[in-house]
Scaffold this active site. Structure first.
Site, mmCIF file in Angstrom:
data_model
loop_
_atom_site.group_PDB
_atom_site.id
_atom_site.type_symbol
_atom_site.label_atom_id
_atom_site.label_comp_id
_atom_site.label_asym_id
_atom_site.label_seq_id
_atom_site.Cartn_x
_atom_site.Cartn_y
_atom_site.Cartn_z
ATOM 1 N N ARG A 58 13.001 -3.718 -5.632
ATOM 2 C CA ARG A 58 11.672 -3.359 -6.120
ATOM 3 C C ARG A 58 11.756 -3.100 -7.616
ATOM 4 N NH1 ARG A 58 8.571 -1.038 -2.196
ATOM 5 N NH2 ARG A 58 6.834 -1.384 -3.634
ATOM 6 N N PRO A 63 0.828 -1.204 0.000
ATOM 7 C CA PRO A 63 0.000 0.000 0.000
ATOM 8 C C PRO A 63 0.863 1.255 0.000
ATOM 9 C CG PRO A 63 -0.822 -1.593 1.587
ATOM 10 C CD PRO A 63 0.501 -2.116 1.099
ATOM 11 N N GLU A 64 0.472 2.232 -0.829
ATOM 12 C CA GLU A 64 1.220 3.478 -0.925
ATOM 13 C C GLU A 64 0.480 4.591 -0.200
ATOM 14 O OE1 GLU A 64 2.998 4.364 -4.654
ATOM 15 O OE2 GLU A 64 3.039 2.269 -5.290
ATOM 16 N N LYS A 122 3.459 6.497 4.603
ATOM 17 C CA LYS A 122 2.852 5.168 4.558
ATOM 18 C C LYS A 122 2.372 4.717 5.934
ATOM 19 C CE LYS A 122 5.410 3.538 0.552
ATOM 20 N NZ LYS A 122 6.195 2.424 -0.038
#
Length: 246
Positions: free
Chosen positions: A229, A2-3, A53
């Site tokens: 990532r 989740p951002e 976040k």
């Protein structure tokens, strides 16, 4: 993962409990050992805000509970008494609704938050973000944007999309990026639209091998940084730095 925009939407959903005295449960044994229910049950929830976040839940008495969702955490707000299966990490029960945290392993009470300025703040502190980024000139900009100590809230989706919008290669060292603020402004604009409910058209994210919507070149994807990532970019529109050859 989740951002920042996802956390802001969660904070909006949780506003239905703000101002209420809440019942607190920690059904998951890994959360129960933190003794959050014993310390927070029966207190008034004074505010909920997203910072980067993180969700910060402020209770009467000056208590601040930090929730970080990591890869798979989710907050759900449902009518009070809704049946559920499994053991959520945290349940906040109000008069008519309850907020349920699933798979959210980071819950810290009354610990200081170490994070950079929030990209989705009402008035983003761009000068501070730029100063923090410029202080690490050798880092590749695509990796630096994910460092929550420098800029809070940007994750994998929006770093790729913002860099494409600004025509900046994720592989360029920070020192080589003459104009950093357009990258930050693009991230703010795209993420704010997502918080508002829009579904911005993805230009590069998860479009590896497909044509760039700007120039037609094939989008590339490659792991970047210590966290490996995957970043997405157009090698024609976004030049700079030492791109991977494979």
């Amino acid at each position: 993962m989740p951002e920042g925009d996802s956390l802001h939407r969660a904070a909006l959903r949780l506003q239905v409990l703000v101002g209420q005295t809440v019942g607190v449960e920690t059904p998951n044994p890994r959360a129960a050992v933190k003794q959050l229910a014993e310390r927070l049950d029966g207190l008034r929830l004074e505010s909920v805000e997203a910072v980067g976040k993180n969700l910060l839940l402020r209770f009467e008495g000056g208590h601040v509970l930090r929730s970080h969702l990591r890869m798979s955490g989710r907050w759900r707000v449902v009518p009070r008494g809704t049946p559920r299966a499994g053991r959520p990490w945290l349940v906040l029960r109000g008069a008519e609704h309850e907020a349920v945290l699933w798979n959210g392993p980071v819950l810290e009470l009354d610990k200081p938050l170490a994070a950079g300025p929030d990209i989705l703040a009402e008035e983003p502190r761009y000068e501070e973000m730029l100063a923090r980024l410029r202080a690490q000139p050798a880092r590749q900009i695509g990796e630096a944007l994910l460092d929550q100590r420098l800029v809070a809230g940007i994750g994998n989706i929006w770093r790729s999309e913002a860099l494409w919008e600004a025509r900046v290669s994720p592989w360029a060292p920070v020192a080589d990026v003459a104009e950093l603020q357009p990258v930050l402004e693009a991230a703010n604009r795209l993420m704010a639209a997502s918080v508002a409910g829009a579904r911005p058209l993805r230009r590069v994210y998860r479009r590896a091998g497909r044509p760039c919507r700007r120039c037609g070149s094939a989008i590339r994807a490659h792991a970047q940084g210590d966290g490996a990532r995957v970043v997405y970019w157009c090698p024609t529109c976004q030049r700079g730095g030492a791109e991977p050859t494979t």
